[in-house]
Design an enzyme around this catalytic site. Structure first.
Site, PDB file in Angstrom:
ATOM      1  N   GLY A 156       0.823  -1.208   0.000  1.00 64.53           N
ATOM      2  CA  GLY A 156       0.000   0.000   0.000  1.00 64.53           C
ATOM      3  C   GLY A 156       0.848   1.245   0.000  1.00 64.53           C
ATOM      4  O   GLY A 156       0.619   2.155   0.805  1.00 64.53           O
TER       5      GLY A 156
ATOM      6  N   ALA B  32     -13.214  -5.072  12.829  1.00 64.15           N
ATOM      7  CA  ALA B  32     -12.915  -6.485  13.044  1.00 64.15           C
ATOM      8  C   ALA B  32     -11.633  -6.897  12.333  1.00 64.15           C
ATOM      9  O   ALA B  32     -10.823  -7.656  12.882  1.00 64.15           O
ATOM     10  CB  ALA B  32     -14.081  -7.348  12.567  1.00 64.15           C
TER      11      ALA B  32
ATOM     12  N   TYR C  75     -14.585  -3.286   9.230  1.00 64.00           N
ATOM     13  CA  TYR C  75     -13.249  -2.676   9.239  1.00 64.00           C
ATOM     14  C   TYR C  75     -12.599  -2.845  10.603  1.00 64.00           C
ATOM     15  O   TYR C  75     -11.431  -3.249  10.711  1.00 64.00           O
ATOM     16  CB  TYR C  75     -13.347  -1.190   8.885  1.00 64.00           C
ATOM     17  CG  TYR C  75     -12.005  -0.487   8.875  1.00 64.00           C
ATOM     18  CD1 TYR C  75     -11.184  -0.565   7.756  1.00 64.00           C
ATOM     19  CD2 TYR C  75     -11.572   0.247   9.970  1.00 64.00           C
ATOM     20  CE1 TYR C  75      -9.950   0.072   7.739  1.00 64.00           C
ATOM     21  CE2 TYR C  75     -10.350   0.874   9.967  1.00 64.00           C
ATOM     22  CZ  TYR C  75      -9.541   0.792   8.850  1.00 64.00           C
ATOM     23  OH  TYR C  75      -8.318   1.415   8.841  1.00 64.00           O
TER      24      TYR C  75
ATOM     25  N   SER D 123      -5.288  -0.396  13.892  1.00 65.30           N
ATOM     26  CA  SER D 123      -6.028   0.851  14.096  1.00 65.30           C
ATOM     27  C   SER D 123      -6.506   0.932  15.531  1.00 65.30           C
ATOM     28  O   SER D 123      -6.676  -0.087  16.211  1.00 65.30           O
ATOM     29  CB  SER D 123      -7.233   0.898  13.150  1.00 65.30           C
ATOM     30  OG  SER D 123      -8.147   1.922  13.506  1.00 65.30           O
TER      31      SER D 123
ATOM     32  N   ILE E 219       0.067   7.313   3.956  1.00 67.71           N
ATOM     33  CA  ILE E 219       1.091   6.849   4.890  1.00 67.71           C
ATOM     34  C   ILE E 219       2.116   5.982   4.187  1.00 67.71           C
ATOM     35  O   ILE E 219       3.323   6.092   4.438  1.00 67.71           O
ATOM     36  CB  ILE E 219       0.431   6.088   6.055  1.00 67.71           C
ATOM     37  CG1 ILE E 219      -0.420   7.042   6.899  1.00 67.71           C
ATOM     38  CG2 ILE E 219       1.483   5.405   6.938  1.00 67.71           C
ATOM     39  CD1 ILE E 219      -1.321   6.342   7.897  1.00 67.71           C
ATOM     40  N   GLY E 220       1.656   5.119   3.274  1.00 67.05           N
ATOM     41  CA  GLY E 220       2.581   4.251   2.559  1.00 67.05           C
ATOM     42  C   GLY E 220       3.615   5.034   1.773  1.00 67.05           C
ATOM     43  O   GLY E 220       4.819   4.751   1.845  1.00 67.05           O
TER      44      GLY E 220
END
Length: 273
Positions: free
Chosen positions: A16, A160, A158, A145, A21-22
Site C-alpha cells: 500500500g 474487526a 473494518y 487501528s 502513509i505508505g
C-alpha cells in the site's frame, strides 16, 4: 530494545505504498539511507508518479514499484521473490495496505486486503528473513487501528479486520521465538489520519466500487507526517511483540501491557464457562 537499529543499507518492502502513509514511509525510509525500497499497490498512476519522483531523487536502483493485488497470494509471492532474487535479502516488511468500505459493499474484499493479505505477507516475510530459515533477521510491522481496541457500530467489519491484525501479530510474535528467528514482529494502532482512506472522493485509489468510505465523525485527524514518523520510531526502538498507539500528532505510546492484560482478563472471565 533495538536502540541502535538503523535503516541504512536495509532492503524494505511496503504494501500500500502509492499514497498517504505508505508513500510517506517510502520517502522517509529512503531518506534514512536504505539500500532499497520496493512498494506494492494497485494504483498504477499514483505509483508510477511516485516511483519516477523517487528515482530522480535517490537513484534508479533505490526504489521499485510492483503492481500487486496483495489479496492475491500468487502475486504477493511473486513480488517477494522479485525483491529477494534482485537483492538476495529482505530486512523490513511493513504491511500497510488497507481499504475502508461500507460494510454492505465489498466486505469480503475488505477482509481479504485488510487481514488475509497481512497473514500471507507476514508468513512469507518470516520464511524469507528468519535466521533459522537461512535469512538475516529483520522486522515485520503490521498496521492496525485504534478501532481494533474499541468497538464501532458503524465500522464493524473494518474494526474487526484491524482487531484480527492486532491479535494475529501478537500471536505470531509469541509463537515465533525471536531468539531463533531474529525477526521482530510489531504492531501499531493508528488514530484517524488525514489520508485518502478518509476522503470519499479518493476511495477509488483503494478499490473499485469502494464509494462509501468513512468521511465524518472523525474529531481530529493527525498529519500523515506524524503517523510516518511514529512508525519509523517504532521500527527503530520497539521490542518484539510490542503494540503501539500513534495518534493525535503525538509520539508513539507503548500499550503492550494493556493489550496483553486485556486479553488475559477476558480469558480469566470466561474460564469457568
Amino acid at each position: 530494545m533495538e536502540n541502535n537499529f538503523t535503516f541504512e543499507g536495509k532492503v524494505i518492502l511496503v504494501t500500500g505504498g502509492a499514497t498517504g502513509i505508505g508513500a510517506g514511509l517510502v520517502r522517509s525510509i529512503l531518506s534514512e539511507n536504505a539500500r532499497h525500497v520496493t512498494f506494492l499497490d494497485l494504483a498504477e498512476r499514483e505509483s508510477e508518479i511516485l516511483e519516477r519522483e523517487l528515482k530522480n531523487k535517490f537513484g534508479t536502483l533505490r526504489v521499485m514499484y510492483i503492481k500487486c493485488d496483495v489479496s492475491d497470494e500468487k502475486q504477493m509471492n511473486e513480488a517477494y521473490n522479485k525483491v529477494v532474487d534482485k537483492f538476495h535479502r529482505l530486512d523490513i516488511v511493513i504491511n500497510n495496505a488497507a481499504i475502508l468500505c461500507a460494510e454492505e459493499n465489498l466486505y469480503k474484499r475488505m477482509v481479504d486486503i485488510n487481514f488475509t493479505a497481512v497473514i500471507s505477507s507476514t508468513l512469507k516475510a518470516l520464511a524469507t528473513m528468519a535466521v533459522d530459515r537461512g535469512g538475516s533477521g529483520g522486522v515485520i510491522l503490521n498496521v492496525s487501528s485504534r478501532l481494533a481496541l474499541t468497538p464501532s457500530d458503524s465500522l464493524a467489519v473494518y474494526s474487526a479486520t484491524k482487531a484480527a491484525v492486532l491479535q494475529f501479530t501478537n500471536s505470531i510474535a509469541i509463537n515465533k521465538s525471536y531468539s531463533k528467528s531474529e525477526v521482530r514482529v510489531l504492531s501499531v494502532c493508528l488514530g484517524p489520519t488525514d489520508t485518502a482512506i478518509l476522503h470519499k472522493h479518493n476511495s477509488e485509489l483503494f478499490d473499485k466500487g469502494c464509494t462509501q468510505c468513512f468521511t465524518s465523525q472523525v474529531p481530529e485527524r493527525q498529519r500523515v507526517e506524524s503517523a510516518v514518523k511514529g512508525i519509523i520510531d517504532v521500527i527503530k526502538k520497539a521490542d518484539n511483540g510490542s503494540t503501539w498507539i500513534i495518534a493525535g500528532n503525538k509520539p508513539p505510546v507503548d500499550i503492550t501491557v494493556s493489550v496483553r492484560e486485556g486479553v488475559q482478563n477476558r480469558c480469566n472471565d470466561t474460564s469457568g464457562s
